[in-house]
Design an enzyme around this catalytic site. Structure first.
Site, PDB file in Angstrom:
ATOM      1  N   SER A 130       3.012   4.634   4.936  1.00 51.37           N
ATOM      2  CA  SER A 130       3.705   4.829   3.660  1.00 51.37           C
ATOM      3  C   SER A 130       5.088   4.190   3.633  1.00 51.37           C
ATOM      4  CB  SER A 130       3.832   6.330   3.360  1.00 51.37           C
ATOM      5  OG  SER A 130       2.561   6.914   3.177  1.00 51.37           O
ATOM      6  N   GLU A 240       2.114   5.130 -10.333  1.00 50.17           N
ATOM      7  CA  GLU A 240       2.074   6.323 -11.184  1.00 50.17           C
ATOM      8  C   GLU A 240       0.659   6.543 -11.706  1.00 50.17           C
ATOM      9  OE1 GLU A 240       5.059   6.002 -14.204  1.00 50.17           O
ATOM     10  OE2 GLU A 240       6.715   5.917 -12.769  1.00 50.17           O
ATOM     11  N   GLY A 340     -23.537  29.726   6.529  1.00 55.28           N
ATOM     12  CA  GLY A 340     -24.065  28.726   7.448  1.00 55.28           C
ATOM     13  C   GLY A 340     -24.587  27.493   6.749  1.00 55.28           C
ATOM     14  N   GLU A 363      -2.774   7.094  -1.412  1.00 49.69           N
ATOM     15  CA  GLU A 363      -1.832   6.753  -2.494  1.00 49.69           C
ATOM     16  C   GLU A 363      -0.464   7.372  -2.254  1.00 49.69           C
ATOM     17  OE1 GLU A 363      -2.911   4.301  -6.021  1.00 49.69           O
ATOM     18  OE2 GLU A 363      -3.791   4.872  -4.120  1.00 49.69           O
TER      19      GLU A 363
END
Length: 385
Positions: A130, A240, A340, A363
């Protein structure tokens, strides 16, 4: 559907029908085989999904961001990989619409709208994660070309995309570093190599690759827009919509897990009654639907903010942070409800549990999102000294 036009509501319903009829019956088999969903991708093209972010005069099915988010949710409810197959494509489309030259828009957007050209973006590097400031991929200008060298990793759809929005350094010496970054619209050619497909816990079927640039020559006309040095701010705006899309994927995965858990809790009986009547299971279901509803509203809030044209990195970050953490919790709780059988590959809940972590780290990790949120929160509510 509240907040959508009648046409947009029909689009969401059409995608929901596609998911129920075509995707869910085959998703488990395709996912376990790690098989590329070629037939489903072609159907998505036919539905106009690749053109949802592309307005006139280049596209025919442009929709609002809330509608786009709900379409993404429907796809992820069927199989998260399908939503991933169009996420980066949308970011590149938005970058072209917002920052591209008219020549670039006319060249790429019409074919992107039909899916004839599929696009992806390349930011992350093997040693950077990042930390985009640590980027090492460079584009050196030589006459009327850039010469690109470096590598990128975790690039979705890298083998099947014809266009890559590459964030790189066109001026490695300038400070601060981000002012030397630009976006190049790169097509494949000599010097472009997909070096490997990365093995993954989930997000199967769609490739995530490492790519290498070794003296790749691209024309200077591939620079997004008219000026160098704007790539970082351009990509932050693109992210964005990317984070809204990832948040919508998370809502879709969480919704699938809730729907499966709710159905199972009504047909599975213990001690003479359906298990949802046991308080512990009922509490799980109540918490799951509450968190999921809140996550969806946060995503739609970010989508509306984005459409208003206002800076939406805080809202997109909040949506991505909250929705991804919620999806992970709901997926785990769905396994618990199934007992299970939740651990068995014969049920889809184990897939949701493997797919959900991608939205937490993809992202921009959630740790990064918290930093973005805090920074914008203080900026918008600064106290004078």
């Amino acid at each position: 559907m509240e907040g959508l036009s009648a046409e947009e509501g029909e689009i969401v319903r059409a995608v929901r029908y596609f998911v129920d009829k075509e995707v869910r019956p085959v998703a488990r088999e395709l996912e376990h085989a790690n098989a590329y969903p070629a037939a489903l991708i072609e159907q998505m093209k036919g539905l106009g999904i690749y053109g949802l972010a592309i307005p006139d005069p280049w596209g025919e099915v442009h929709v609002s961001t809330p509608c786009y988010a709900l379409v993404t949710e429907e796809l992820a409810r069927g199989w998260m990989s399908l939503a991933g197959a169009m996420g980066g494509h949308t970011v590149v489309a938005k970058l072209l619409v917002a920052f591209g030259t008219r020549q670039q828009q006319d060249r790429y957007l019409p074919k992107m709208a039909t899916g004839e050209i599929r696009a992806t973006m390349a930011l992350t590097e093997p040693g950077g994660g990042s930390d985009l400031q640590a980027m090492r991929t460079t584009a050196r200008r030589e006459g009327d070309h850039y010469v690109v060298n470096g590598s990128k990793t975790w690039i979705s759809n890298a083998r099947r995309s014809q266009l890559i929005a590459l964030l790189c350094k066109t001026n490695p010496r300038v400070q601060p570093t981000h002012r030397g970054m630009s976006i190049l619209l790169v097509e494949k050619g000599p010097g472009f190599t997909v070096s490997r497909d990365l093995p993954k816990l989930g997000y199967k079927g769609v490739e995530s690759c490492e790519i290498v640039f070794d003296d790749l020559r691209v024309p200077t006309s591939s620079l997004l827009g008219d000026s160098e040095g704007l790539g970082f701010s351009q990509m932050m705006r693109g992210l964005e919509i990317g984070r809204i899309q990832v948040a919508s994927r998370a809502v879709g995965v969480g919704r699938a897990a809730l729907e499966d858990a709710l159905a199972y809790a009504q047909v599975r009986e213990t001690f003479g009654q359906p298990i949802w009547r046991h308080q512990s299971i009922g509490n799980y279901l109540a918490d799951m639907v509450t968190k999921l509803t809140a996550a969806r509203q946060l995503v739609l809030h970010a989508a509306r903010r984005y459409d208003d044209g206002a800076r939406a990195d805080m809202e997109a970050g909040m949506a991505k942070l909250f929705a991804s953490e919620v999806a992970m919790q709901i997926a785990l709780d769905a396994v618990r409800v199934h007992g299970g059988y939740g651990y068995s590959t014969e049920f889809d809940v184990e897939r949701y549990f493997r797919d959900a972590p991608l939205m937490i780290v993809g992202e921009g990790t959630n740790e990064i999102q918290r930093g973005v949120i805090a920074k914008q929160l203080v900026k918008r509510n600064s106290v004078a000294p």
